[in-house]
Each structure stands twice: as structure tokens, then as C-alpha cells.
Design a protein around this motif. Structure first.
Motif, PDB file in Angstrom:
ATOM      1  N   VAL A   1      46.626  43.478  33.314  1.00 14.02           N
ATOM      2  CA  VAL A   1      46.489  43.733  31.895  1.00 14.02           C
ATOM      3  C   VAL A   1      45.102  44.571  31.646  1.00 14.02           C
ATOM      4  CG1 VAL A   1      47.437  41.918  31.123  1.00 14.02           C
ATOM      5  CG2 VAL A   1      45.005  41.379  31.776  1.00 14.02           C
ATOM      6  N   GLY A   2      43.695  45.060  33.012  1.00 15.24           N
ATOM      7  CA  GLY A   2      42.929  45.574  32.991  1.00 15.24           C
ATOM      8  C   GLY A   2      42.072  46.057  31.620  1.00 15.24           C
ATOM      9  N   ASP A   3      43.571  47.443  32.265  1.00 16.30           N
ATOM     10  CA  ASP A   3      43.238  48.780  32.018  1.00 16.30           C
ATOM     11  C   ASP A   3      43.776  48.320  29.548  1.00 16.30           C
ATOM     12  OD1 ASP A   3      42.323  50.329  33.472  1.00 16.30           O
ATOM     13  OD2 ASP A   3      44.691  51.037  34.362  1.00 16.30           O
ATOM     14  N   ARG A   4      44.603  48.029  29.875  1.00 22.12           N
ATOM     15  CA  ARG A   4      44.770  47.688  28.641  1.00 22.12           C
ATOM     16  C   ARG A   4      44.197  46.738  27.520  1.00 22.12           C
ATOM     17  NH1 ARG A   4      51.415  46.490  29.396  1.00 22.12           N
ATOM     18  NH2 ARG A   4      50.708  45.773  31.036  1.00 22.12           N
ATOM     19  N   LEU A   5      43.731  45.541  28.047  1.00 25.14           N
ATOM     20  CA  LEU A   5      42.808  44.931  27.475  1.00 25.14           C
ATOM     21  C   LEU A   5      41.320  45.656  27.345  1.00 25.14           C
ATOM     22  CD1 LEU A   5      42.407  41.186  29.347  1.00 25.14           C
ATOM     23  CD2 LEU A   5      43.093  41.766  26.474  1.00 25.14           C
ATOM     24  N   ASP A   6      40.724  46.445  28.066  1.00 22.54           N
ATOM     25  CA  ASP A   6      40.017  47.131  27.715  1.00 22.54           C
ATOM     26  C   ASP A   6      40.164  48.309  26.512  1.00 22.54           C
ATOM     27  OD1 ASP A   6      38.452  46.574  29.435  1.00 22.54           O
ATOM     28  OD2 ASP A   6      38.921  48.007  31.340  1.00 22.54           O
ATOM     29  N   ALA A   7      41.442  48.492  26.514  1.00 27.13           N
ATOM     30  CA  ALA A   7      42.350  49.526  25.464  1.00 27.13           C
ATOM     31  C   ALA A   7      41.828  48.880  24.033  1.00 27.13           C
ATOM     32  CB  ALA A   7      42.999  50.487  25.391  1.00 27.13           C
ATOM     33  N   ALA A   8      42.550  47.912  24.329  1.00 26.75           N
ATOM     34  CA  ALA A   8      41.938  46.384  22.881  1.00 26.75           C
ATOM     35  C   ALA A   8      40.887  46.697  22.475  1.00 26.75           C
ATOM     36  CB  ALA A   8      43.416  45.232  23.361  1.00 26.75           C
ATOM     37  N   ILE A   9      39.833  46.277  23.509  1.00 29.49           N
ATOM     38  CA  ILE A   9      38.695  45.608  23.227  1.00 29.49           C
ATOM     39  C   ILE A   9      37.628  47.155  23.007  1.00 29.49           C
ATOM     40  CG2 ILE A   9      36.111  45.372  24.302  1.00 29.49           C
ATOM     41  CD1 ILE A   9      37.711  43.788  26.069  1.00 29.49           C
ATOM     42  N   ASP A  10      37.881  48.128  23.297  1.00 26.00           N
ATOM     43  CA  ASP A  10      37.486  49.107  22.178  1.00 26.00           C
ATOM     44  C   ASP A  10      38.290  49.889  20.912  1.00 26.00           C
ATOM     45  OD1 ASP A  10      36.084  50.187  24.680  1.00 26.00           O
ATOM     46  OD2 ASP A  10      37.582  51.024  25.402  1.00 26.00           O
ATOM     47  N   ALA A  11      39.392  49.644  20.787  1.00 26.25           N
ATOM     48  CA  ALA A  11      39.908  49.705  19.376  1.00 26.25           C
ATOM     49  C   ALA A  11      39.745  48.135  18.855  1.00 26.25           C
ATOM     50  CB  ALA A  11      41.094  49.517  19.715  1.00 26.25           C
ATOM     51  N   GLY A  12      39.035  47.177  18.698  1.00 24.94           N
ATOM     52  CA  GLY A  12      38.191  46.089  17.938  1.00 24.94           C
ATOM     53  C   GLY A  12      39.283  45.210  17.619  1.00 24.94           C
ATOM     54  N   ASP A  13      40.536  45.138  18.293  1.00 24.94           N
ATOM     55  CA  ASP A  13      42.062  44.142  18.268  1.00 24.94           C
ATOM     56  C   ASP A  13      41.423  42.864  18.600  1.00 24.94           C
ATOM     57  OD1 ASP A  13      42.643  46.302  17.287  1.00 24.94           O
ATOM     58  OD2 ASP A  13      43.780  47.624  18.051  1.00 24.94           O
ATOM     59  N   VAL A  14      40.519  43.008  20.076  1.00 20.38           N
ATOM     60  CA  VAL A  14      39.932  41.233  20.831  1.00 20.38           C
ATOM     61  C   VAL A  14      39.049  41.059  21.000  1.00 20.38           C
ATOM     62  CG1 VAL A  14      40.958  42.091  23.149  1.00 20.38           C
ATOM     63  CG2 VAL A  14      41.674  40.152  22.610  1.00 20.38           C
ATOM     64  N   THR A  15      38.689  39.721  21.402  1.00 21.61           N
ATOM     65  CA  THR A  15      37.458  39.871  22.045  1.00 21.61           C
ATOM     66  C   THR A  15      37.908  39.410  23.400  1.00 21.61           C
ATOM     67  OG1 THR A  15      36.155  39.123  19.642  1.00 21.61           O
ATOM     68  CG2 THR A  15      35.558  38.429  22.315  1.00 21.61           C
ATOM     69  N   VAL A  16      37.296  39.494  23.869  1.00 21.57           N
ATOM     70  CA  VAL A  16      37.391  38.702  25.555  1.00 21.57           C
ATOM     71  C   VAL A  16      36.447  38.039  26.328  1.00 21.57           C
ATOM     72  CG1 VAL A  16      38.914  38.672  28.407  1.00 21.57           C
ATOM     73  CG2 VAL A  16      39.446  40.502  26.058  1.00 21.57           C
ATOM     74  N   GLU A  17      36.449  36.485  26.891  1.00 24.31           N
ATOM     75  CA  GLU A  17      35.626  36.393  27.870  1.00 24.31           C
ATOM     76  C   GLU A  17      35.904  35.727  28.801  1.00 24.31           C
ATOM     77  OE1 GLU A  17      32.797  32.324  27.513  1.00 24.31           O
ATOM     78  OE2 GLU A  17      34.319  33.065  25.740  1.00 24.31           O
ATOM     79  N   TYR A  18      35.850  36.595  30.137  1.00 27.83           N
ATOM     80  CA  TYR A  18      35.934  35.918  31.182  1.00 27.83           C
ATOM     81  C   TYR A  18      35.074  34.832  32.229  1.00 27.83           C
ATOM     82  CZ  TYR A  18      38.846  40.632  31.037  1.00 27.83           C
ATOM     83  OH  TYR A  18      38.979  42.095  30.960  1.00 27.83           O
ATOM     84  N   ARG A  19      35.461  34.189  32.043  1.00 28.11           N
ATOM     85  CA  ARG A  19      34.540  32.632  33.018  1.00 28.11           C
ATOM     86  C   ARG A  19      34.600  32.979  34.587  1.00 28.11           C
ATOM     87  NH1 ARG A  19      36.440  28.054  28.305  1.00 28.11           N
ATOM     88  NH2 ARG A  19      35.618  29.245  26.984  1.00 28.11           N
ATOM     89  N   PRO A  20      33.555  34.199  35.132  1.00 21.82           N
ATOM     90  CA  PRO A  20      34.056  33.674  36.944  1.00 21.82           C
ATOM     91  C   PRO A  20      33.430  32.216  37.388  1.00 21.82           C
ATOM     92  CG  PRO A  20      32.229  34.251  36.172  1.00 21.82           C
ATOM     93  CD  PRO A  20      32.280  33.809  34.665  1.00 21.82           C
ATOM     94  N   LEU A  21      34.665  31.510  37.927  1.00 20.66           N
ATOM     95  CA  LEU A  21      34.512  30.473  38.978  1.00 20.66           C
ATOM     96  C   LEU A  21      34.372  30.340  40.072  1.00 20.66           C
ATOM     97  CD1 LEU A  21      36.992  28.746  36.940  1.00 20.66           C
ATOM     98  CD2 LEU A  21      35.427  28.888  35.926  1.00 20.66           C
ATOM     99  N   GLY A  22      33.838  29.637  40.983  1.00 23.98           N
ATOM    100  CA  GLY A  22      33.552  29.407  42.416  1.00 23.98           C
ATOM    101  C   GLY A  22      35.102  28.158  42.777  1.00 23.98           C
ATOM    102  N   PHE A  23      35.797  28.168  42.194  1.00 20.30           N
ATOM    103  CA  PHE A  23      37.210  27.950  42.581  1.00 20.30           C
ATOM    104  C   PHE A  23      37.286  27.222  43.862  1.00 20.30           C
ATOM    105  CE2 PHE A  23      41.597  26.206  41.758  1.00 20.30           C
ATOM    106  CZ  PHE A  23      40.802  25.544  40.282  1.00 20.30           C
ATOM    107  N   LEU A  24      37.602  28.529  44.806  1.00 23.23           N
ATOM    108  CA  LEU A  24      38.241  28.507  45.642  1.00 23.23           C
ATOM    109  C   LEU A  24      36.891  28.554  46.763  1.00 23.23           C
ATOM    110  CD1 LEU A  24      41.012  31.352  45.298  1.00 23.23           C
ATOM    111  CD2 LEU A  24      41.225  28.690  45.771  1.00 23.23           C
ATOM    112  N   GLU A  25      35.995  27.852  46.040  1.00 21.44           N
ATOM    113  CA  GLU A  25      34.650  27.744  47.270  1.00 21.44           C
ATOM    114  C   GLU A  25      35.034  27.147  48.845  1.00 21.44           C
ATOM    115  OE1 GLU A  25      30.319  26.263  47.532  1.00 21.44           O
ATOM    116  OE2 GLU A  25      31.566  25.715  46.057  1.00 21.44           O
TER     117      GLU A  25
END
Length: 267
Positions: free
Chosen positions: A125-149
Motif C-alpha cells: 500500500v505504500g506507493d498508493r497511500l503516498d499518492a492519496a496523501i499527495d492528492a489530499g484524499d487521506v491523512t496517514v499517521e505511522y506509529r513506530p514501535l519497539g514491539f519486537l525488542e
């Protein structure tokens, strides 16, 4: 002005007879008047110039160099040790937010740069989400975790690297680093990238090495990553990737279900 003792006596019925003796100091010649007028004009011109020169003395640089009077660019300080707080530009929910806040759709993705399924989701989904972000269609929030420490320290180390770059260089460079971290994602069995590798990726993303190396090497935002991970688990995040679309948790059982929900193509 002529002194009083040199004023000629009055002459009845007419003007005084002009003094033709040509004695020094008596009368003013036409030539003298002309010279005096020229000198006066020169003084009128020179004096203002002289005043201006005095007033501007010492300011030659600002008068000739427009950049000298411009406001200096203030860069955030280099982080070279543990920080008790979030990186500059992070959301209050421990995220990297991209896109127009007024976009009609919002997507939140909890992820770990060591998680293979998170990598698969990014590749889908990365490239398509980037395109949707650039088009103003979506706001994306990525939350990075140390889940697999528990598997490797690379999990919190990579999340910290993202936080350092976000703090030092801003969201655009951080977003580029995020994509590179998934492009170069290691196996869960290793070998795992070290701090030099993370710095190299940050520089490739567009960061200034001198500004990010100290924070990456010292795990400057380790406490922020730990708090983000603990908060996510307290909020019920038990597996990753975990996705919210318009505030609702995606309940899909397969990666295809999640991809469809993220892209808004599910029925």
C-alpha cells in the motif's frame, strides 16, 4: 555686514556718489558674489553628504549586502543524548503524520521495522497511500514501535532512528527514511543493521549526518519509543501491523483484508 563707521553720509536728493578709489575692503565685486554663491552651493551639497557618510559609517556591510539584514535561519539543536520528551514534529500519539489534516479519510498504522508483515503491508500500500496523501484524499499517521525488542534491539533502535530524523530534519525526510527502513528490512533471524547502517540510511533519505549520528548512536529517543510501545499495548494493540481507518480498528483476518480497508476498496 558693513560696520557702522563705514556707512557713508546721507546725500540729499540722490544716492551717494560711488567710491571709485578701489580701496581694499570697500565694496563687494560681482566676481566675489559669484565665488561666494558657488562656495555656498558646494557647502549645501557637501554637508548633507558628509552627514550621511557619518551616519552610515560602520554599516557598510548591511548597506551593500542584503543578506546581512535578513533574519538568520534557526536550526534545531543537535540531539546527542537521551531526551525526556518527544521528537519535534511528532504527534501527541507517538506518530509521524503525513497529509492534509482536513482530508476526508484518516489512517493510523502501528508498525515495527523488524516486523515482516508490516513490511509486506508497506510494499502493498505504500506507493498508493503516498499518492492519496499527495492528492489530499487521506491523512496517514505511522506509529513506530519497539514491539519486537524481545527478538532484537534493532526493533527499538530503528524506531529511535526515525524519531531522531523527524526531530532534526522534519517529516518529509523522516517519511523517506521510513520507506528505506522497510526496503532494507532485515530478517527476524538477522543479521541486524548497526548504528552505522542506520546513519547511512538516514543520510540516503536526505538527513545531515552530523545532525543525526549523535542521536542515533546514543538512542536519544529510547524512552519515547518505549512509552509509545507501552501505550499501544495498553490501548489493546496485541499484534502488528494494526490499522485504524477513520478511527475504527480494521478487523480483517488477512493482509488482503487490511490492504483493502487501508485503500478504501473493501466492500
Amino acid at each position: 555686514m558693513t560696520p557702522p563707521d563705514e556707512i557713508p553720509p546721507a546725500v540729499p536728493n540722490g544716492h551717494p556718489e560711488p567710491d571709485r578709489r578701489g580701496a581694499p575692503g570697500h565694496g563687494i565685486s560681482v566676481r566675489g558674489l559669484a565665488i561666494g554663491a558657488v562656495v555656498g552651493l558646494v557647502l549645501l551639497i557637501v554637508l548633507p553628504i558628509g552627514v550621511y557618510a557619518v551616519l552610515t559609517a560602520g554599516n557598510e556591510d548591511t548597506a551593500t549586502d542584503p543578506a546581512a539584514s535578513a533574519s538568520p535561519t534557526v536550526e534545531p539543536p543537535v540531539v546527542d543524548g537521551p531526551v525526556d520528551g518527544p521528537p519535534a514534529g511528532a504527534s501527541t500519539d507517538f506518530g509521524l503524520t503525513l497529509g492534509d489534516p482536513g482530508a476526508p479519510r484518516s489512517v493510523v498504522i502501528y508498525e515495527d521495522f523488524l516486523c515482516p508483515f508490516c513490511g509486506q503491508l508497506q510494499h502493498e500500500v505504500g506507493d498508493r497511500l503516498d499518492a492519496a496523501i499527495d492528492a489530499g484524499d487521506v491523512t496517514v499517521e505511522y506509529r513506530p514501535l519497539g514491539f519486537l525488542e524481545r527478538i532484537s534491539d534493532y526493533s527499538p533502535e530503528s524506531a529511535n532512528a526515525l524519531a531522531v530524523v523527524l526531530d532534526a530534519e522534519g517529516p518529509e525526510v523522516a517519511a523517506e527514511l521510513r520507506a528505506l527502513l522497510f526496503d532494507d528490512q532485515p530478517s527476524e533471524t538477522g543479521p541486524f543493521p548497526d548504528s552505522d547502517d542506520l546513519v547511512a540510511l538516514a543520510v540516503e533519505a536526505g538527513a545531515d549526518e552530523a545532525r543525526v549520528r549523535p542521536g542515533i548512536e546514543s538512542m536519544a529517543f529510547e524512552s519515547w519509543v518505549s512509552e509509545a510501545t507501552e501505550t499501544a499495548m495498553q490501548d489493546g494493540i496485541a499484534s502488528i501491523p494494526a490499522v485504524l481507518v477513520d478511527g475504527e480498528t480494521v478487523e480483517g483476518q488477512t493482509l488482503d483484508d487490511i490492504v483493502a480497508a487501508v485503500l478504501g476498496t473493501s466492500g
